[in-house]
Design a protein around this motif. Sequence first.
Motif, PDB file in Angstrom:
ATOM      1  N   ALA A  95       0.834  -1.205   0.000  1.00 28.18           N
ATOM      2  CA  ALA A  95       0.000   0.000   0.000  1.00 28.18           C
ATOM      3  C   ALA A  95       0.865   1.250   0.000  1.00 28.18           C
ATOM      4  N   ARG A  96       1.965   1.232   0.781  1.00 29.08           N
ATOM      5  CA  ARG A  96       2.876   2.387   0.830  1.00 29.08           C
ATOM      6  C   ARG A  96       3.563   2.588  -0.514  1.00 29.08           C
ATOM      7  N   LEU A  97       3.897   1.485  -1.183  1.00 30.03           N
ATOM      8  CA  LEU A  97       4.536   1.556  -2.497  1.00 30.03           C
ATOM      9  C   LEU A  97       3.539   1.860  -3.610  1.00 30.03           C
ATOM     10  N   GLU A  98       2.244   1.829  -3.280  1.00 28.77           N
ATOM     11  CA  GLU A  98       1.172   1.988  -4.264  1.00 28.77           C
ATOM     12  C   GLU A  98       1.280   0.932  -5.358  1.00 28.77           C
ATOM     13  N   ASP A  99       1.680  -0.278  -4.946  1.00 28.96           N
ATOM     14  CA  ASP A  99       1.742  -1.428  -5.847  1.00 28.96           C
ATOM     15  C   ASP A  99       0.440  -2.206  -5.661  1.00 28.96           C
ATOM     16  N   PHE A 100      -0.619  -1.712  -6.285  1.00 37.06           N
ATOM     17  CA  PHE A 100      -1.946  -2.266  -6.043  1.00 37.06           C
ATOM     18  C   PHE A 100      -2.132  -3.616  -6.731  1.00 37.06           C
ATOM     19  N   ALA A 101      -1.406  -3.850  -7.814  1.00 38.19           N
ATOM     20  CA  ALA A 101      -1.479  -5.159  -8.453  1.00 38.19           C
ATOM     21  C   ALA A 101      -0.970  -6.236  -7.500  1.00 38.19           C
ATOM     22  N   ALA A 102       0.173  -5.981  -6.858  1.00 36.77           N
ATOM     23  CA  ALA A 102       0.712  -6.939  -5.895  1.00 36.77           C
ATOM     24  C   ALA A 102      -0.218  -7.081  -4.689  1.00 36.77           C
ATOM     25  N   LEU A 103      -0.820  -5.974  -4.267  1.00 34.18           N
ATOM     26  CA  LEU A 103      -1.717  -6.009  -3.108  1.00 34.18           C
ATOM     27  C   LEU A 103      -2.922  -6.905  -3.387  1.00 34.18           C
ATOM     28  N   SER A 149      -6.094  -0.092 -12.000  1.00 36.23           N
ATOM     29  CA  SER A 149      -6.327   0.443 -13.343  1.00 36.23           C
ATOM     30  C   SER A 149      -6.377   1.960 -13.378  1.00 36.23           C
ATOM     31  N   ASN A 150      -6.392   2.593 -12.214  1.00 39.08           N
ATOM     32  CA  ASN A 150      -6.503   4.049 -12.132  1.00 39.08           C
ATOM     33  C   ASN A 150      -5.495   4.561 -11.096  1.00 39.08           C
ATOM     34  N   VAL A 184     -11.145   7.050  -2.398  1.00 41.03           N
ATOM     35  CA  VAL A 184     -10.175   7.656  -3.310  1.00 41.03           C
ATOM     36  C   VAL A 184     -10.643   9.071  -3.613  1.00 41.03           C
ATOM     37  N   VAL A 185      -9.729  10.027  -3.498  1.00 44.01           N
ATOM     38  CA  VAL A 185      -9.992  11.396  -3.939  1.00 44.01           C
ATOM     39  C   VAL A 185      -9.505  11.499  -5.375  1.00 44.01           C
ATOM     40  N   THR A 186     -10.424  11.751  -6.293  1.00 45.44           N
ATOM     41  CA  THR A 186     -10.019  11.763  -7.699  1.00 45.44           C
ATOM     42  C   THR A 186      -9.169  12.977  -8.058  1.00 45.44           C
ATOM     43  N   ARG A 187      -9.297  14.078  -7.275  1.00 46.13           N
ATOM     44  CA  ARG A 187      -8.451  15.248  -7.525  1.00 46.13           C
ATOM     45  C   ARG A 187      -8.366  16.070  -6.247  1.00 46.13           C
ATOM     46  N   ALA A 188      -7.141  16.385  -5.833  1.00 47.90           N
ATOM     47  CA  ALA A 188      -6.909  17.237  -4.671  1.00 47.90           C
ATOM     48  C   ALA A 188      -5.738  18.155  -4.977  1.00 47.90           C
ATOM     49  N   LEU A 189      -5.762  19.341  -4.387  1.00 47.28           N
ATOM     50  CA  LEU A 189      -4.696  20.320  -4.583  1.00 47.28           C
ATOM     51  C   LEU A 189      -3.968  20.546  -3.269  1.00 47.28           C
ATOM     52  N   LEU A 190      -2.651  20.463  -3.320  1.00 45.64           N
ATOM     53  CA  LEU A 190      -1.787  20.770  -2.184  1.00 45.64           C
ATOM     54  C   LEU A 190      -0.814  21.835  -2.683  1.00 45.64           C
ATOM     55  N   GLY A 191      -1.168  23.110  -2.449  1.00 47.20           N
ATOM     56  CA  GLY A 191      -0.392  24.170  -3.068  1.00 47.20           C
ATOM     57  C   GLY A 191      -0.421  23.989  -4.577  1.00 47.20           C
ATOM     58  N   ASN A 238      -6.431  10.547  -7.910  1.00 49.07           N
ATOM     59  CA  ASN A 238      -6.703   9.183  -7.461  1.00 49.07           C
ATOM     60  C   ASN A 238      -5.874   8.835  -6.220  1.00 49.07           C
ATOM     61  N   ALA A 239      -5.933   9.723  -5.240  1.00 46.06           N
ATOM     62  CA  ALA A 239      -5.174   9.525  -4.007  1.00 46.06           C
ATOM     63  C   ALA A 239      -5.981   8.674  -3.032  1.00 46.06           C
ATOM     64  N   PRO A 240      -5.424   7.556  -2.534  1.00 42.55           N
ATOM     65  CA  PRO A 240      -6.134   6.752  -1.535  1.00 42.55           C
ATOM     66  C   PRO A 240      -6.272   7.528  -0.229  1.00 42.55           C
ATOM     67  N   VAL A 241      -7.445   7.465   0.371  1.00 41.57           N
ATOM     68  CA  VAL A 241      -7.698   8.122   1.650  1.00 41.57           C
ATOM     69  C   VAL A 241      -8.544   7.188   2.508  1.00 41.57           C
ATOM     70  N   THR A 242      -8.603   7.522   3.802  1.00 35.42           N
ATOM     71  CA  THR A 242      -9.503   6.837   4.724  1.00 35.42           C
ATOM     72  C   THR A 242     -10.453   7.872   5.302  1.00 35.42           C
ATOM     73  N   LEU A 243     -11.732   7.539   5.337  1.00 33.00           N
ATOM     74  CA  LEU A 243     -12.743   8.425   5.894  1.00 33.00           C
ATOM     75  C   LEU A 243     -13.118   7.953   7.296  1.00 33.00           C
ATOM     76  N   VAL A 244     -12.965   8.849   8.276  1.00 27.47           N
ATOM     77  CA  VAL A 244     -13.352   8.562   9.658  1.00 27.47           C
ATOM     78  C   VAL A 244     -14.034   9.806  10.220  1.00 27.47           C
ATOM     79  N   ASP A 245     -14.609   9.673  11.391  1.00 24.74           N
ATOM     80  CA  ASP A 245     -15.259  10.818  12.024  1.00 24.74           C
ATOM     81  C   ASP A 245     -14.196  11.667  12.721  1.00 24.74           C
ATOM     82  N   LEU A 246     -13.893  12.825  12.149  1.00 28.50           N
ATOM     83  CA  LEU A 246     -12.926  13.756  12.725  1.00 28.50           C
ATOM     84  C   LEU A 246     -13.597  14.982  13.337  1.00 28.50           C
TER      85      LEU A 246
END
Length: 322
Positions: A97-105, A126-127, A199-206, A212-220
């Motif tokens: 997951a850290r390597l973003e090797d989703f095929a291996a995962l 695929s994305n 997955v966030v399909t588009r996010a801006l950091l500066g 397609n950034a993987p994220v986790t949704l929890v109650d914050l």
Amino acid sequence: MALAVMLPLAVPARPAAAQQEVPRAHAYLRAGRISRAEAMYFLAARRRPRDPEARFALGEYLASRGASRVGAVLIEEARRFGGDSARAAALLAPIYARLEDFAALTRLAHARLAPGELARARWLQSNGPTIGGPDSVTLPLIPTATSSAFGAIRFIVAGDTVRAEIDPSASGLVLDQSHARSPGIRVFDAPGAARQPAVVTRALLGPFTLRNAPVTLVDLGGAGRAKVGLDWIARWAPTIDPGYTRTITLRRSGRVPRKVAAPMATRVPLLLSIPGSTGVPIPGPWIAVPGGLARLGAAEVAPMRTGRVTLDSRRGELLIDR
């Protein structure tokens, strides 16, 4: 191959002592004697190159210090040499997951991924995630009252501005659960679950654009809140300066420039996890302190907030310049 260079010809071992290197390496590691532990892990792998326990131990250690790809190869070899497949999968899942090797995962038959996590990995196969933008950027670092956090950075996610605390207790990029209904966010679990892979399909950091950034949704506690773990932000080789300029510098290459790694900086070994007694790693991150290891929390972060810290994940170090 590369591993043939890293692990040269096997070294003959005295039979009575041959099985002791790994327990001794674990003991050195927990005592904070990182260099002695590392030497012992390598010695075990050289003396018994087909011993799955020696392979498991070295692979887990190297992955925890930032050498994720090499660590994964060693753990895969441990499985081929007769090591327990379920243990290998448990170790490999967070590394892939850290390597973003989703095929291996997705190929890890014994990983026990939750259905939503598996569905997300298959979609990301695929994305795949991408990052666009300049080579480096310096952004404002927002002070935070959370004692274990280094500060916070701003993201724009699905058109909303969120303040993400850089919190060692977090893992990955974590958003508030209210974003499950936001356009541009794909959720891969049942609505209302306590932790939802998404997955966030588009996010801006500066000036950086994340797709397609993987994220986790929890109650914050609100849509404007978020967290990023050191395991996630490490990819940028960040320099965090909460004490002087109140900025954070991110580098797309993931490499710390030589001029940043000043000889006056204190180099503190950093581990993302340590071996557990049941074979399951104990998550961190951990740092070496006098007399042992400490999970990076409020007491350890507090003195770092008065200076400048660079996370060099390729060497498994924090460079602290007070």
